[in-house]
Enzyme design. Structure first.
Site, PDB file in Angstrom:
ATOM      1  N   CYS A   1       0.882  -1.441  -0.048  1.00  0.00           N
ATOM      2  CA  CYS A   1      -0.175  -0.020   0.096  1.00  0.00           C
ATOM      3  C   CYS A   1       0.718   1.206   0.007  1.00  0.00           C
ATOM      4  O   CYS A   1       0.646   2.130  -0.846  1.00  0.00           O
ATOM      5  CB  CYS A   1      -0.919   0.233   1.182  1.00  0.00           C
ATOM      6  SG  CYS A   1      -1.887  -1.355   1.163  1.00  0.00           S
TER       7      CYS A   1
ATOM      8  N   ASP B   1      31.957  26.583  13.531  1.00  0.00           N
ATOM      9  CA  ASP B   1      31.876  24.950  13.155  1.00  0.00           C
ATOM     10  C   ASP B   1      30.912  24.519  12.234  1.00  0.00           C
ATOM     11  O   ASP B   1      30.879  23.280  11.770  1.00  0.00           O
ATOM     12  CB  ASP B   1      31.591  24.523  14.682  1.00  0.00           C
ATOM     13  CG  ASP B   1      32.391  24.809  15.880  1.00  0.00           C
ATOM     14  OD1 ASP B   1      33.508  24.804  15.526  1.00  0.00           O
ATOM     15  OD2 ASP B   1      31.856  25.088  16.970  1.00  0.00           O
TER      16      ASP B   1
ATOM     17  N   ASP C   1      35.075  20.158  18.934  1.00  0.00           N
ATOM     18  CA  ASP C   1      35.433  21.618  19.075  1.00  0.00           C
ATOM     19  C   ASP C   1      35.836  21.740  20.554  1.00  0.00           C
ATOM     20  O   ASP C   1      35.263  21.210  21.412  1.00  0.00           O
ATOM     21  CB  ASP C   1      34.394  22.466  18.743  1.00  0.00           C
ATOM     22  CG  ASP C   1      34.781  24.048  18.749  1.00  0.00           C
ATOM     23  OD1 ASP C   1      36.000  24.514  18.396  1.00  0.00           O
ATOM     24  OD2 ASP C   1      34.097  24.638  19.529  1.00  0.00           O
TER      25      ASP C   1
END
Length: 733
Positions: free
Chosen positions: A23, A628, A421
């Site tokens: 379906c 970043d 970081d």
């Protein structure tokens, strides 16, 4: 003038009437045929479709789905009412089917106890007919719709199989009497329909449980807010609150909007939003998030976001999008499902002809063919992946881990390296008083004088001094005539003494001898710490009082985060734009080796480092700042700290809702567990069909057992996925 270029938009639809993977595939095919549609993805478990299109109206998509034989409507903001509507009817139909089928199945159930009893044929027909054509009407409707669209689905298998058993029974009931009563199979058709209805009911219930995360998040939004207008507090519907309104939140109430505290102090319980178990202190100037629970104080909040722009609404959208999209592994399942139903019908036809021709027993041949049709229903196959994805993303959201898409969920488990970081990720991201050295040994008095000089200053180092004094319970000294000296520091007067607090160069200009604390200063410099010197002038000359050194302190959880990654077999690294000394000092404190530190990197350098690492295997990047974002996008999976910038969160595949680096290991862990569940589910779904179909074709399964096995396969797959809800994150306070 050139017309502005249009961009693709993503539309979501709620789909009704789907019963199996076939379906979902048919709805996808119908949506992709609409002109302007670039991509369409249908999720059986969430009963939603996600469509990427250019210049296509929702009405056109709804019409395409309806032409394919299914229902559709634009995605509702709240899922709970839509889900609640169908349950009473489903439950009622199931109960009626059980009540009507039990008398039919009773003879078989009583036989092991030596009781031989059976209903008259006409009574069996009366009980079986409403089950077949009223309670089972859904299978005929969906099966005919698929047939009109020249496609196959599970409902056709059910309708064909049960109709054959019912029709054979009616034929035997009406046929001229023979020497002995002809066998009737009304119980097979009725019990099969009942078992499949039971499976559907259990699947729907399990899907709602898997969606509990979204429901819990949506329930956090209050219906009303207490708005302060013209000095009068008025309770208004949440939809009438505008940006800039002042909202009053009493103790114990849920915060209705995203805003900034103007007046009052309290604590905010954000556990359901961020996974943070401890209340967060709130004071004037702090941001608050709608959906959090206010603690003990009365707050006046200036509204900064309402409706779809609030953090809560964005979280709900992220979780919904992750659950609605398909995992890459699901594409293989879709390809199998597309040819599955026609293949099963061919196998059933071969079974019918084979048994009928070889044995001449067409009744048994028909029953075996019915068993093949019934056990082959591919519900479990269609639910295997989305059920696990729903459970995994839901439990991750509760822990404060938001997965942007399913691809990120599936690839996170493959990470071999995770780069962090430094500033704001492994560290708190603001200066902290790290060292305090008074030449006379009275550190408390030194800190009191420094705090007195820094009263009222907004400088980051001044805030660090005041925070340190507050944490240690030291009152700031009374200092008068405070004045900032540009580029040097701050000065003031205490009694008859003059005070100066600033950097070493200023101390040199004042002729102050720094040698008594020079060794400590060099040690602080090697650790990348910034120094401030405090001196006093009483009479003719200056004398040094002491040294204060500041650094970006590691988060309390950073060392545990690094250890957790090592335990998972993943190599952690640090990529920092800070100086080498500061980076190495933090690395030593959090458990990173010196060869796992790369410092003095510009944003482009971080991207190059990520790409180099990616050549050795999948790499993750964890950051929070604007600088970043390029590295987060370049990584296999980017992790954005929720305390960071919106740009970082948009570039990342995973958002950590609180600044706790331990959540990275938790995200990898839940990714591994979710994909493991997907593999387990696919294994069991295939096993049921691979083992069941041959057994049914060989006459070793009757239709009732086949129906029970089919229902059990779907329920076992969803139940296995729901076991993920027992997962407990390690990042708990």
């Amino acid at each position: 003038m050139e017309a502005p270029m249009q961009s693709d938009t993503t539309l979501r639809l709620d789909i009704s009437g789907m019963t199996c993977a076939s379906c979902a595939g048919r709805v996808e095919k119908a949506l992709r045929k609409v002109e302007g549609v670039r991509e369409a993805s249908v999720n059986l478990a969430t009963e939603t479709a996600s469509v990427t299109a250019l210049g296509v109206s929702p009405d056109a998509l709804v019409q395409a789905v309806e032409r394919a034989g299914y229902g559709a409507r634009p995605h509702a903001e709240t899922v709970e009412p839509a889900k609640a509507d169908g349950m009473p009817r489903e439950t009622l139909h199931l109960l009626l089917a059980v009540l009507l089928s039990l008398p039919l199945a009773a003879p078989m159930l009583l036989m092991p106890f030596g009781v031989h009893w059976a209903l008259p044929g006409w009574a069996q027909w009366l009980l079986a007919t409403p089950v077949q054509f009223w309670l089972g009407a859904r299978f005929y409707r969906a099966g005919f719709a698929a047939l009109r669209a020249r496609s196959g689905n599970m409902d056709q298998l059910v309708a064909l199989g049960t109709s054959a058993a019912y029709g054979l029974s009616v034929y035997h009931l009406l046929a001229p009497a023979r020497h002995h009563a002809a066998p009737l199979y009304f119980e097979s058709s009725a019990v099969v329909v009942t078992l499949i209805l039971l499976g559907k009911w259990l699947e729907a219930r399990a899907r709602r449980q898997a969606s509990d995360a979204i429901r819990a998040l949506q329930a956090l939004r209050p219906a009303t807010a207490r708005v302060l207008r013209d000095g009068v507090e008025t309770e208004v519907p949440i939809t009438e609150v505008a940006v800039g309104d002042d909202v009053i939140v009493l103790p114990g109430e849920r915060i209705p909007v995203d805003g900034q505290v103007l007046d009052g102090r309290s604590h905010s319980d954000e556990s359901l939003l961020s996974g943070e178990s401890l209340p967060v202190p709130k004071a004037p100037g702090d941001r608050v998030t709608g959906g959090a629970v206010n603690g003990e104080g009365r707050l006046r909040i200036r509204t900064v976001a309402v409706g779809a722009e609030t953090a809560l609404a964005r979280i709900v959208r992220l979780v919904e999008d992750a659950q609605a999209k398909k995992a890459p592994i699901q594409r293989i399942v879709d390809q199998v499902s597309a040819v599955f139903v026609p293949t099963v019908i061919v196998i059933a036809l071969i079974t019918l002809l084979g048994w009928g021709i070889a044995r001449g027993d067409w009744t048994q041949a028909l029953l075996n063919a019915v068993a093949v049709l019934v056990i082959a229903c591919p519900c479990a196959l269609g639910l295997a992946t989305p059920a696990a994805v729903m459970a995994g993303t839901g439990v991750a959201a509760r822990a404060g881990i938001l997965v942007k898409d399913v691809e990120a969920l599936e690839t996170t488990r493959q990470l071999r390296t995770v780069a962090f970081d430094k500033t704001g990720t492994l560290t708190v991201g603001k200066p902290t008083l790290m060292r305090l050295h008074a030449l006379d040994g009275d550190d408390a008095a030194l800190l009191a004088l420094a705090a007195g000089l820094q009263q009222g200053s907004e400088h980051p180092l001044a805030k660090a001094v005041l925070d340190a004094a507050r944490e240690r319970g030291i009152a700031a000294a009374e200092v008068a005539d405070i004045a900032a000296v540009a580029g040097r520091g701050v000065q003031g007067r205490r009694g008859h003494s003059q005070l100066a607090l600033g950097h070493a160069r200023w101390m040199g200009e004042l002729g102050i001898d720094l040698s008594p604390a020079q060794a400590l200063a060099e040690e602080a410099s090697s650790a990348g710490q910034t120094q401030s010197w405090l001196a006093e002038k009483a009479g003719e000359g200056w004398r040094l009082l002491g040294l204060l050194a500041f650094g970006d302190a590691p988060r309390p959880q950073s060392a545990q985060a690094v250890a957790a990654l090592h335990a998972l077999g993943i190599r952690p690294l640090m990529l920092s734009g800070d100086n080498r000394a500061a980076a190495r000092a933090v690395a030593g404190q959090v458990g990173l080796a010196q060869d796992e530190v790369r410092a003095e990197l510009l944003p482009d350098d971080k991207v190059r480092a990520i790409r180099e690492l990616a050549e050795q295997g999948p790499v993750g990047m964890v950051g929070d700042g604007l600088n970043d974002a390029p590295a987060l996008a370049a990584a296999t999976v980017g992790f954005a700290m929720g305390s960071g910038t919106d740009v970082a969160m948009h570039a990342a595949g995973v958002t950590l809702m609180r600044p706790d680096p331990r959540l990275v290991a938790d995200a990898i862990d839940i990714s591994r567990r979710t994909v493991r569940k997907i593999h387990q589910n696919l294994f069991w779904a295939f096993v049921y069909n691979v083992v069941g179909i041959p057994l049914a074709a060989l006459g070793m399964l009757d239709p009732m057992l086949a129906g029970a096995a089919m229902a059990l396969s779907s329920v076992s797959v969803v139940t296995n996925a729901l076991l993920l809800r027992r997962w407990t994150p390690q990042a708990r306070d």
